[in-house]
Motif scaffolding. Structure first.
Motif, PDB file in Angstrom:
ATOM      1  N   ARG A  96     -10.661  -0.050  -0.668  1.00 14.85           N
ATOM      2  CA  ARG A  96     -11.055   1.362  -0.627  1.00 14.85           C
ATOM      3  C   ARG A  96     -10.012   2.248  -1.306  1.00 14.85           C
ATOM      4  O   ARG A  96     -10.355   3.205  -1.998  1.00 14.85           O
ATOM      5  N   ASN A  97      -8.737   1.923  -1.130  1.00 13.59           N
ATOM      6  CA  ASN A  97      -7.693   2.698  -1.808  1.00 13.59           C
ATOM      7  C   ASN A  97      -7.713   2.456  -3.311  1.00 13.59           C
ATOM      8  O   ASN A  97      -7.514   3.395  -4.092  1.00 13.59           O
ATOM      9  N   ILE A 118     -10.458   4.589  -4.677  1.00 17.12           N
ATOM     10  CA  ILE A 118     -10.080   6.008  -4.745  1.00 17.12           C
ATOM     11  C   ILE A 118      -9.204   6.259  -5.966  1.00 17.12           C
ATOM     12  O   ILE A 118      -9.414   7.227  -6.709  1.00 17.12           O
ATOM     13  N   LEU A 126       0.987   3.916  -3.106  1.00 20.51           N
ATOM     14  CA  LEU A 126       0.619   5.320  -2.933  1.00 20.51           C
ATOM     15  C   LEU A 126       1.751   6.240  -3.393  1.00 20.51           C
ATOM     16  O   LEU A 126       1.488   7.291  -3.986  1.00 20.51           O
ATOM     17  N   LEU A 180       0.829  -1.204   0.000  1.00 26.26           N
ATOM     18  CA  LEU A 180       0.000   0.000   0.000  1.00 26.26           C
ATOM     19  C   LEU A 180       0.866   1.256   0.000  1.00 26.26           C
ATOM     20  O   LEU A 180       0.641   2.176  -0.794  1.00 26.26           O
TER      21      LEU A 180
END
Length: 127
Positions: free
Chosen positions: A48-49, A52, A12, A8
């Motif tokens: 959820r990421n 997004i 990002l 993650l």
């Protein structure tokens, strides 16, 4: 560091550096592992990421697909339900948006999630 957290964090950073496709690919792989392993915490967070990033890339349908996978596997994931309701609303599917928001509200009440209850109230969903 946990492998999901590492993925993650790296994804990002990739997205921040403009490599959204690489970020999505890496998160998708980790998401599938988390779903298969039954890790609700990580499947939810990664899903959820992913949603997004997909929404940011202009693909709300793909975003909704990730969240649908989360809530199908983990139906009590109230935050993913909330995010899914928001996506359905933007996609124009009012019926699915309302159903997602209502279920999110029901679960937020059970879990006494006041932050989510406040967000739902702003959307017009109350006890």
């Amino acid at each position: 560091m946990n492998s999901f957290r590492k993925t993650l964090t790296e994804a990002l950073e990739q997205a921040k550096g403009g490599r959204v496709d690489s970020a999505l690919e890496n998160l998708d792989s980790a998401f599938r592992v988390a779903i298969h392993a039954g890790s609700e915490k990580w499947a939810s967070l990664l899903g959820r990421n992913l949603a997004i990033l997909c929404e940011h890339a202009g693909d709300r349908r793909r975003a909704a697909g990730y969240l649908e996978q989360v809530v199908t596997t983990f139906p009590a994931d109230r935050r993913s339900l909330y995010q899914l309701g928001d996506l359905f609303r933007h996609l124009g599917d009012v019926s699915k948006a309302n159903a997602s928001f209502r279920e999110s509200l029901r679960l937020a009440v059970l879990e006494k999630d006041n932050d989510l209850l406040e967000s739902l109230a702003l959307e017009g969903y109350h006890l």
